[in-house]
Design a protein around this motif. Structure first.
Motif, PDB file in Angstrom:
ATOM      1  N   ALA A 339     -93.501  69.943 -58.424  1.00 44.44           N
ATOM      2  CA  ALA A 339     -92.267  69.396 -57.858  1.00 44.44           C
ATOM      3  C   ALA A 339     -91.223  69.445 -58.956  1.00 44.44           C
ATOM      4  O   ALA A 339     -91.546  69.304 -60.137  1.00 44.44           O
ATOM      5  CB  ALA A 339     -92.452  67.968 -57.365  1.00 44.44           C
ATOM      6  N   GLN A 340     -89.966  69.647 -58.603  1.00 41.49           N
ATOM      7  CA  GLN A 340     -88.924  69.842 -59.610  1.00 41.49           C
ATOM      8  C   GLN A 340     -88.148  68.573 -59.939  1.00 41.49           C
ATOM      9  O   GLN A 340     -87.210  68.599 -60.726  1.00 41.49           O
ATOM     10  CB  GLN A 340     -87.970  70.940 -59.145  1.00 41.49           C
ATOM     11  CG  GLN A 340     -88.700  72.250 -58.880  1.00 41.49           C
ATOM     12  CD  GLN A 340     -87.847  73.471 -59.159  1.00 41.49           C
ATOM     13  OE1 GLN A 340     -87.101  73.517 -60.127  1.00 41.49           O
ATOM     14  NE2 GLN A 340     -87.946  74.459 -58.309  1.00 41.49           N
ATOM     15  N   SER A 341     -88.540  67.458 -59.339  1.00 41.40           N
ATOM     16  CA  SER A 341     -87.930  66.162 -59.640  1.00 41.40           C
ATOM     17  C   SER A 341     -88.820  65.087 -59.058  1.00 41.40           C
ATOM     18  O   SER A 341     -89.700  65.362 -58.229  1.00 41.40           O
ATOM     19  CB  SER A 341     -86.519  66.065 -59.026  1.00 41.40           C
ATOM     20  OG  SER A 341     -86.597  66.042 -57.609  1.00 41.40           O
ATOM     21  N   ALA A 342     -88.578  63.849 -59.486  1.00 38.69           N
ATOM     22  CA  ALA A 342     -89.338  62.732 -58.931  1.00 38.69           C
ATOM     23  C   ALA A 342     -89.063  62.589 -57.441  1.00 38.69           C
ATOM     24  O   ALA A 342     -89.969  62.298 -56.649  1.00 38.69           O
ATOM     25  CB  ALA A 342     -88.980  61.449 -59.665  1.00 38.69           C
ATOM     26  N   LEU A 343     -87.811  62.834 -57.043  1.00 42.09           N
ATOM     27  CA  LEU A 343     -87.439  62.742 -55.637  1.00 42.09           C
ATOM     28  C   LEU A 343     -88.213  63.766 -54.806  1.00 42.09           C
ATOM     29  O   LEU A 343     -88.737  63.462 -53.728  1.00 42.09           O
ATOM     30  CB  LEU A 343     -85.929  62.960 -55.483  1.00 42.09           C
ATOM     31  CG  LEU A 343     -85.330  62.727 -54.093  1.00 42.09           C
ATOM     32  CD1 LEU A 343     -85.482  61.264 -53.695  1.00 42.09           C
ATOM     33  CD2 LEU A 343     -83.854  63.129 -54.077  1.00 42.09           C
ATOM     34  N   GLU A 344     -88.303  64.989 -55.325  1.00 44.24           N
ATOM     35  CA  GLU A 344     -89.042  66.028 -54.620  1.00 44.24           C
ATOM     36  C   GLU A 344     -90.535  65.721 -54.600  1.00 44.24           C
ATOM     37  O   GLU A 344     -91.231  65.993 -53.613  1.00 44.24           O
ATOM     38  CB  GLU A 344     -88.803  67.391 -55.272  1.00 44.24           C
ATOM     39  CG  GLU A 344     -89.460  68.541 -54.532  1.00 44.24           C
ATOM     40  CD  GLU A 344     -89.202  69.889 -55.178  1.00 44.24           C
ATOM     41  OE1 GLU A 344     -90.158  70.681 -55.295  1.00 44.24           O
ATOM     42  OE2 GLU A 344     -88.050  70.141 -55.579  1.00 44.24           O
ATOM     43  N   ALA A 345     -91.041  65.135 -55.691  1.00 46.58           N
ATOM     44  CA  ALA A 345     -92.458  64.772 -55.753  1.00 46.58           C
ATOM     45  C   ALA A 345     -92.805  63.765 -54.664  1.00 46.58           C
ATOM     46  O   ALA A 345     -93.820  63.899 -53.972  1.00 46.58           O
ATOM     47  CB  ALA A 345     -92.800  64.211 -57.130  1.00 46.58           C
ATOM     48  N   VAL A 346     -91.948  62.758 -54.499  1.00 48.19           N
ATOM     49  CA  VAL A 346     -92.175  61.736 -53.470  1.00 48.19           C
ATOM     50  C   VAL A 346     -92.126  62.369 -52.079  1.00 48.19           C
ATOM     51  O   VAL A 346     -92.947  62.066 -51.204  1.00 48.19           O
ATOM     52  CB  VAL A 346     -91.141  60.602 -53.596  1.00 48.19           C
ATOM     53  CG1 VAL A 346     -91.190  59.677 -52.385  1.00 48.19           C
ATOM     54  CG2 VAL A 346     -91.387  59.810 -54.875  1.00 48.19           C
ATOM     55  N   ALA A 347     -91.168  63.272 -51.862  1.00 49.52           N
ATOM     56  CA  ALA A 347     -91.039  63.938 -50.564  1.00 49.52           C
ATOM     57  C   ALA A 347     -92.274  64.781 -50.272  1.00 49.52           C
ATOM     58  O   ALA A 347     -92.771  64.806 -49.137  1.00 49.52           O
ATOM     59  CB  ALA A 347     -89.781  64.803 -50.543  1.00 49.52           C
ATOM     60  N   ILE A 365     -93.414  58.520 -62.605  1.00 52.93           N
ATOM     61  CA  ILE A 365     -93.363  59.951 -62.296  1.00 52.93           C
ATOM     62  C   ILE A 365     -92.521  60.599 -63.390  1.00 52.93           C
ATOM     63  O   ILE A 365     -91.339  60.271 -63.553  1.00 52.93           O
ATOM     64  CB  ILE A 365     -92.755  60.219 -60.906  1.00 52.93           C
ATOM     65  CG1 ILE A 365     -93.601  59.564 -59.815  1.00 52.93           C
ATOM     66  CG2 ILE A 365     -92.662  61.724 -60.662  1.00 52.93           C
ATOM     67  CD1 ILE A 365     -93.039  59.732 -58.418  1.00 52.93           C
ATOM     68  N   VAL A 366     -93.160  61.485 -64.134  1.00 52.58           N
ATOM     69  CA  VAL A 366     -92.518  62.145 -65.279  1.00 52.58           C
ATOM     70  C   VAL A 366     -92.242  63.593 -64.895  1.00 52.58           C
ATOM     71  O   VAL A 366     -93.142  64.297 -64.439  1.00 52.58           O
ATOM     72  CB  VAL A 366     -93.438  62.083 -66.515  1.00 52.58           C
ATOM     73  CG1 VAL A 366     -92.824  62.843 -67.682  1.00 52.58           C
ATOM     74  CG2 VAL A 366     -93.701  60.628 -66.908  1.00 52.58           C
ATOM     75  N   THR A 367     -91.004  64.039 -65.056  1.00 53.36           N
ATOM     76  CA  THR A 367     -90.638  65.408 -64.673  1.00 53.36           C
ATOM     77  C   THR A 367     -90.446  66.290 -65.894  1.00 53.36           C
ATOM     78  O   THR A 367     -89.631  65.995 -66.773  1.00 53.36           O
ATOM     79  CB  THR A 367     -89.339  65.423 -63.838  1.00 53.36           C
ATOM     80  OG1 THR A 367     -89.512  64.572 -62.703  1.00 53.36           O
ATOM     81  CG2 THR A 367     -89.034  66.831 -63.365  1.00 53.36           C
ATOM     82  N   GLN A 368     -91.217  67.369 -65.928  1.00 48.38           N
ATOM     83  CA  GLN A 368     -91.110  68.396 -66.954  1.00 48.38           C
ATOM     84  C   GLN A 368     -90.421  69.595 -66.310  1.00 48.38           C
ATOM     85  O   GLN A 368     -90.745  69.970 -65.182  1.00 48.38           O
ATOM     86  CB  GLN A 368     -92.509  68.773 -67.448  1.00 48.38           C
ATOM     87  CG  GLN A 368     -92.550  69.772 -68.581  1.00 48.38           C
ATOM     88  CD  GLN A 368     -92.280  69.175 -69.935  1.00 48.38           C
ATOM     89  OE1 GLN A 368     -92.163  67.968 -70.070  1.00 48.38           O
ATOM     90  NE2 GLN A 368     -92.157  70.014 -70.940  1.00 48.38           N
ATOM     91  N   LYS A 369     -89.478  70.209 -67.009  1.00 54.55           N
ATOM     92  CA  LYS A 369     -88.668  71.262 -66.389  1.00 54.55           C
ATOM     93  C   LYS A 369     -88.652  72.518 -67.262  1.00 54.55           C
ATOM     94  O   LYS A 369     -88.606  72.449 -68.493  1.00 54.55           O
ATOM     95  CB  LYS A 369     -87.231  70.761 -66.203  1.00 54.55           C
ATOM     96  CG  LYS A 369     -86.353  71.650 -65.343  1.00 54.55           C
ATOM     97  CD  LYS A 369     -86.575  71.419 -63.873  1.00 54.55           C
ATOM     98  CE  LYS A 369     -85.558  72.174 -63.038  1.00 54.55           C
ATOM     99  NZ  LYS A 369     -85.799  72.015 -61.598  1.00 54.55           N
ATOM    100  N   ARG A 370     -88.681  73.668 -66.593  1.00 51.63           N
ATOM    101  CA  ARG A 370     -88.472  74.961 -67.271  1.00 51.63           C
ATOM    102  C   ARG A 370     -87.223  75.589 -66.696  1.00 51.63           C
ATOM    103  O   ARG A 370     -87.074  75.697 -65.477  1.00 51.63           O
ATOM    104  CB  ARG A 370     -89.675  75.882 -67.031  1.00 51.63           C
ATOM    105  CG  ARG A 370     -89.491  77.295 -67.576  1.00 51.63           C
ATOM    106  CD  ARG A 370     -90.758  78.109 -67.417  1.00 51.63           C
ATOM    107  NE  ARG A 370     -91.136  78.286 -66.021  1.00 51.63           N
ATOM    108  CZ  ARG A 370     -90.731  79.286 -65.251  1.00 51.63           C
ATOM    109  NH1 ARG A 370     -89.912  80.216 -65.731  1.00 51.63           N
ATOM    110  NH2 ARG A 370     -91.135  79.374 -64.004  1.00 51.63           N
TER     111      ARG A 370
END
Length: 472
Positions: A339-347, A365-370
């Motif tokens: 998931a690309q954000s905490a919001l997307e993870a929850v969805a 919820i920890v978001t790692q991004k590339r």
């Protein structure tokens, strides 16, 4: 003969980077090429000689005749009155080793610690082997396979310890190599453009939290906050896009688990590695219906202090992951999630059947991004922790309390935001702190993490445990 070939580019303009294994060259068309240094472009006679010595050596092993590759080379050359020059004597043993190794010519690339990915894209010079270099991104190499049978042979040899093979009836194969690297292979009819092998390389020297701080992947204060959360028995879901470093971050965070605790990991592809002595690793088994959900449920009977789910992908896995959190087993449950954000993870969790009230039981919820950034004339890939959120129920609905964010993935929006409710309460209860004392402790730990950045993986765990023990 060999089933692969090496060529030397004739339009090289300059050397961009170089070490003992490889040279990265810029060509006339401004493209960059990964060139193996230890092996030359072979003449047909040299390739034929190497193939014959390899055949003789493998046959001698079958007859239990004790001989080394070098001895086989010398005996064969002597029998045919072949005299090797000094340069040939240097590279022929390396060439022969690559011929008999399970990974074949890929062995030459597997040695490069700077490579994250190795990709065979088909056969022929027009379809070279590609590599992903940690500094230069995707690069074509000067190596290519000339035989589809050789690609299949190499894939099967690398996966031989698993008891699985790639065939026309089973044209795809997933395997974990002996060094922990992850391999996927496909042949026709599944691979329409030719046989493929993709290897996600295993990093021998693991990243510590301080390593990630030094690389700029995460700030010292954010890592200090996660350290305190881990000690306070918080469950953490690490999410991010493909290749963002989710597993790397989770592996590093496990350095914060006390050394004497029992850790159980459940993975489809084993990637979690910890320096703790009491570590149990469970993995799915193809063909006999032992999947992630069954293994996660099984951890309920194993009395773990910490449960790690390598990656949550499906509905059953998501439910089992939430069940471990809701059951309150151990001192924390951890997983990675696309998931690309905490919001997307929850969805996405909601779409997998997880109720909002249950998702709120995940502490962080920890978001790692590339992502890609332009630097001068080049585009460079970056990976970093960009968000730490705390799910919570507000007015009957799920809300995300953002404790940290990096605006535009570049710099902090406001640093660490002090609005935490449940996590703050856990930290205060664990360390006997007043709410206003958390800031001071985070600064103290951030300074300590910067101080021990030079420690190796084993020493690092001792340093963390020493710090924690000094608090009691």
């Amino acid at each position: 003969m060999l089933g692969w070939a090496i060529y030397r580019p004739k339009n090289k303009v300059k050397t961009v980077s170089e070490n003992e294994l490889r040279e990265i060259a810029e060509l006339e068309n401004s493209e960059r090429l990964y060139i193996v240094k230890r092996l030359p472009e072979l003449s047909s006679a040299e390739a034929e000689l190497a193939a014959e010595i390899t055949r003789r050596f493998l046959e001698s092993k079958g007859k239990r005749r004790e001989t080394t590759l070098k001895q086989e080379m010398e005996e064969h050359c002597r029998s045919l009155n072949i005299i090797l020059d000094e340069r040939q004597r240097q590279y022929m043993p390396i060439l022969l080793h690559n011929c008999v190794a399970a990974a074949g010519i890929l062995s030459e690339l597997l040695q490069d610690e700077n490579l994250e990915e190795i990709a065979v894209t088909g056969t022929g010079k027009a379809k070279p082997i590609f590599v992903f270099d940690s500094s230069f991104g995707w690069l074509a190499t000067n190596i290519y396979f000339s035989s589809a049978d050789k690609v299949r042979q190499v894939a099967n040899a690398m996966a031989s310890h698993t008891g699985r093979r790639i065939t026309m009836q089973k044209p795809s194969l997933n395997a974990v190599l002996n060094d922990g690297s992850r391999m996927n292979a496909c042949i026709e009819p599944a691979a329409f453009t030719g046989p493929t092998i993709t290897i996600r390389k295993f990093r021998k020297s693991r990243f510590t939290p301080s390593n990630l701080i030094s690389l700029g992947s995460v700030g010292a204060e954010e890592m200090a906050l996660l350290w305190m959360a881990m000690q306070s028995d918080c469950s953490i879901l690490v999410c991010g896009n493909t290749g963002s470093g989710k597993t790397t971050l989770l592996n590093s965070l496990l350095n914060f688990v006390p050394k004497n605790e029992r850790i159980v990991s459940v993975e489809e592809t084993p990637e979690i590695v910890v320096p703790h002595p009491h570590f149990v690793k469970l993995s799915t088994v193809d063909g006999i219906e032992i999947g992630m959900q069954e293994l996660i449920v099984n951890t309920l009977r194993m009395r773990p202090d910490r449960v790690i789910v390598g990656e949550v992908r499906e509905k059953g896995e998501a439910k089992a992951f939430m069940d471990t959190i809701l059951a309150g087993q151990g001192k924390g449950t951890y997983a990675t999630f696309h998931a690309q954000s905490a919001l997307e993870a929850v969805a996405r969790l909601r779409a997998l059947g997880i109720l909002e009230i249950d998702a709120a039981s995940i502490d962080l919820i920890v978001t790692q991004k590339r992502w890609t950034e332009k630097h001068g004339a080049n585009f460079l890939e970056r990976r970093a922790l960009v968000e730490i959120c705390e799910p919570q129920i507000v007015k009957g609905g799920l809300s995300l309390n953002r404790l940290f964010s990096a605006h535009g993935f570049g710099k902090k929006e406001k640093g660490i935001v002090r609005k935490s409710s449940r996590v703050n309460e856990k930290i205060c209860r664990t360390f006997g702190l007043a709410p206003d004392g958390i800031r001071k402790e985070i600064s103290k730990r951030a300074e300590f993490l910067n101080k021990i950045s030079g420690k190796n993986w084993g020493e690092y765990l001792d340093e963390i445990n020493g710090y924690c023990n000094s608090e009691t």
